[in-house]
Motif scaffolding. Structure first.
Motif, PDB file in Angstrom:
ATOM      1  N   ILE A  32       5.586  26.250   9.326  1.00  0.00           N
ATOM      2  CA  ILE A  32       4.698  25.264   9.223  1.00  0.00           C
ATOM      3  C   ILE A  32       3.198  25.750   8.859  1.00  0.00           C
ATOM      4  O   ILE A  32       3.001  26.749   9.346  1.00  0.00           O
ATOM      5  CB  ILE A  32       4.353  24.398  10.782  1.00  0.00           C
ATOM      6  CG1 ILE A  32       5.979  23.697  11.240  1.00  0.00           C
ATOM      7  CG2 ILE A  32       3.370  23.447  10.544  1.00  0.00           C
ATOM      8  CD1 ILE A  32       5.835  23.293  12.525  1.00  0.00           C
ATOM      9  N   ALA A  33       2.707  25.068   7.845  1.00  0.00           N
ATOM     10  CA  ALA A  33       1.328  25.542   7.520  1.00  0.00           C
ATOM     11  C   ALA A  33       0.463  24.700   8.379  1.00  0.00           C
ATOM     12  O   ALA A  33       0.545  23.705   8.758  1.00  0.00           O
ATOM     13  CB  ALA A  33       1.309  25.114   5.959  1.00  0.00           C
ATOM     14  N   VAL A  34      -0.605  25.621   8.493  1.00  0.00           N
ATOM     15  CA  VAL A  34      -1.772  25.266   9.264  1.00  0.00           C
ATOM     16  C   VAL A  34      -2.413  23.934   8.542  1.00  0.00           C
ATOM     17  O   VAL A  34      -3.224  23.902   7.595  1.00  0.00           O
ATOM     18  CB  VAL A  34      -2.859  26.005   9.695  1.00  0.00           C
ATOM     19  CG1 VAL A  34      -3.948  25.472  10.777  1.00  0.00           C
ATOM     20  CG2 VAL A  34      -2.279  27.249  10.541  1.00  0.00           C
ATOM     21  N   PRO A  35      -2.591  22.618   9.110  1.00  0.00           N
ATOM     22  CA  PRO A  35      -3.299  21.385   8.325  1.00  0.00           C
ATOM     23  C   PRO A  35      -4.683  21.780   8.353  1.00  0.00           C
ATOM     24  O   PRO A  35      -5.180  22.280   9.402  1.00  0.00           O
ATOM     25  CB  PRO A  35      -2.854  20.256   9.345  1.00  0.00           C
ATOM     26  CG  PRO A  35      -1.484  20.568   9.898  1.00  0.00           C
ATOM     27  CD  PRO A  35      -1.926  22.127  10.377  1.00  0.00           C
ATOM     28  N   PRO A  36      -5.610  21.147   7.340  1.00  0.00           N
ATOM     29  CA  PRO A  36      -6.806  21.447   7.233  1.00  0.00           C
ATOM     30  C   PRO A  36      -7.638  20.913   8.580  1.00  0.00           C
ATOM     31  O   PRO A  36      -8.721  21.609   9.073  1.00  0.00           O
ATOM     32  CB  PRO A  36      -7.341  20.694   6.036  1.00  0.00           C
ATOM     33  CG  PRO A  36      -6.151  20.586   5.410  1.00  0.00           C
ATOM     34  CD  PRO A  36      -5.045  20.397   6.261  1.00  0.00           C
ATOM     35  N   ASP A  37      -7.205  19.806   9.303  1.00  0.00           N
ATOM     36  CA  ASP A  37      -8.034  19.289  10.453  1.00  0.00           C
ATOM     37  C   ASP A  37      -7.453  19.931  11.845  1.00  0.00           C
ATOM     38  O   ASP A  37      -8.021  19.279  12.706  1.00  0.00           O
ATOM     39  CB  ASP A  37      -7.737  17.873  10.459  1.00  0.00           C
ATOM     40  CG  ASP A  37      -6.281  17.413  10.727  1.00  0.00           C
ATOM     41  OD1 ASP A  37      -5.487  18.133  10.360  1.00  0.00           O
ATOM     42  OD2 ASP A  37      -6.003  16.321  11.244  1.00  0.00           O
ATOM     43  N   TYR A  38      -6.536  20.631  11.722  1.00  0.00           N
ATOM     44  CA  TYR A  38      -6.109  21.093  13.094  1.00  0.00           C
ATOM     45  C   TYR A  38      -6.981  21.810  13.936  1.00  0.00           C
ATOM     46  O   TYR A  38      -7.189  21.531  15.181  1.00  0.00           O
ATOM     47  CB  TYR A  38      -4.584  22.094  12.816  1.00  0.00           C
ATOM     48  CG  TYR A  38      -4.064  22.615  14.103  1.00  0.00           C
ATOM     49  CD1 TYR A  38      -3.516  21.865  14.926  1.00  0.00           C
ATOM     50  CD2 TYR A  38      -4.288  23.890  14.318  1.00  0.00           C
ATOM     51  CE1 TYR A  38      -2.956  22.298  16.133  1.00  0.00           C
ATOM     52  CE2 TYR A  38      -3.786  24.349  15.338  1.00  0.00           C
ATOM     53  CZ  TYR A  38      -3.265  23.698  16.313  1.00  0.00           C
ATOM     54  OH  TYR A  38      -2.516  24.557  17.498  1.00  0.00           O
TER      55      TYR A  38
END
Length: 218
Positions: A32-38
């Motif tokens: 999973i890539a880290v989402p910008p808002d995480y």
């Protein structure tokens, strides 16, 4: 002021890059890539809340306790060896301690890592009270941990100054009637203008941090 209350990550410690790397490595292991808002979503959460949110958001099979332990294992080396204090932070709190001020910690950092990092920098005994959001069961978007810290110190909220780098935490400490000093950190630089608007003081580093007494706010 009768008490000085400090956050750790991003305030006394230049440590938030540690958590960015942990987030990246942890999620990459699961494809999973880290989402910008995480990161913005979890910054004011407790450790438990962050773990629960992460599991729910990404549909993970991990347990909350298992996920927390994995994060702790990943963070222990960094907090024990590589994480440094912010510029002039140790000098500032040492001056406060030498003046006989009441000092406390109010942090979202897990208690084991809190103790490890404070002892590593030789400042554990500087603080009369150490509170974590695990004790209150809610993150810093609510003022509970700040109010608990004041209660343990035996002072009124209005007699405390809180040092924080996160907008939500600054806002909640203000809502509790506390004086607040915003501390710049690159991880929350997008909120810096908002922080400066609502905080009583704002500093880039601790070289110019305020020295306050009950009769002096300059």
């Amino acid at each position: 002021m009768k008490a000085y209350i400090f956050d750790l990550d991003g305030t006394l410690f230049d440590s938030l890059d540690v958590w960015h790397k942990i987030d990246i490595d942890f999620l990459q292991k699961r494809g999973i890539a880290v989402p910008p808002d995480y990161y913005k979503e979890i910054t004011a959460m407790t450790f438990n809340e962050s773990a629960d949110y992460t599991i729910r958001r990404f549909g993970l099979s991990d347990s909350i306790d298992g996920l927390k332990q994995e994060w702790i294992d990943m963070a222990e080396y960094a907090y024990g060896h590589t994480v440094q204090m912010k510029p002039y932070a140790k000098e500032y709190i040492t001056m406060l301690k030498d003046r006989g001020e009441k000092l406390a910690i109010a942090t979202s950092l897990f208690s084991n890592l809190t103790d490890l990092s404070l002892r590593k920098h030789g400042i554990y005994d500087y603080f009369k009270v150490i509170c974590t959001t695990e004790e209150t069961g809610c993150g810093k978007s609510r003022p509970d941990v700040f109010l608990l810290t004041a209660k343990k110190l035996g002072v009124e909220p209005c007699d405390c100054i809180v040092f924080e780098d996160i907008y939500e935490a600054v806002k909640s400490a203000k809502s509790a009637g506390m004086t607040v000093c915003g501390v710049f950190d690159k991880s929350s630089q997008n909120d810096w203008e908002q922080i400066k608007k609502i905080a009583d003081y704002s500093i880039i580093d601790f070289k110019n941090a305020p020295f306050l007494t009950s009769n002096n706010r300059s």
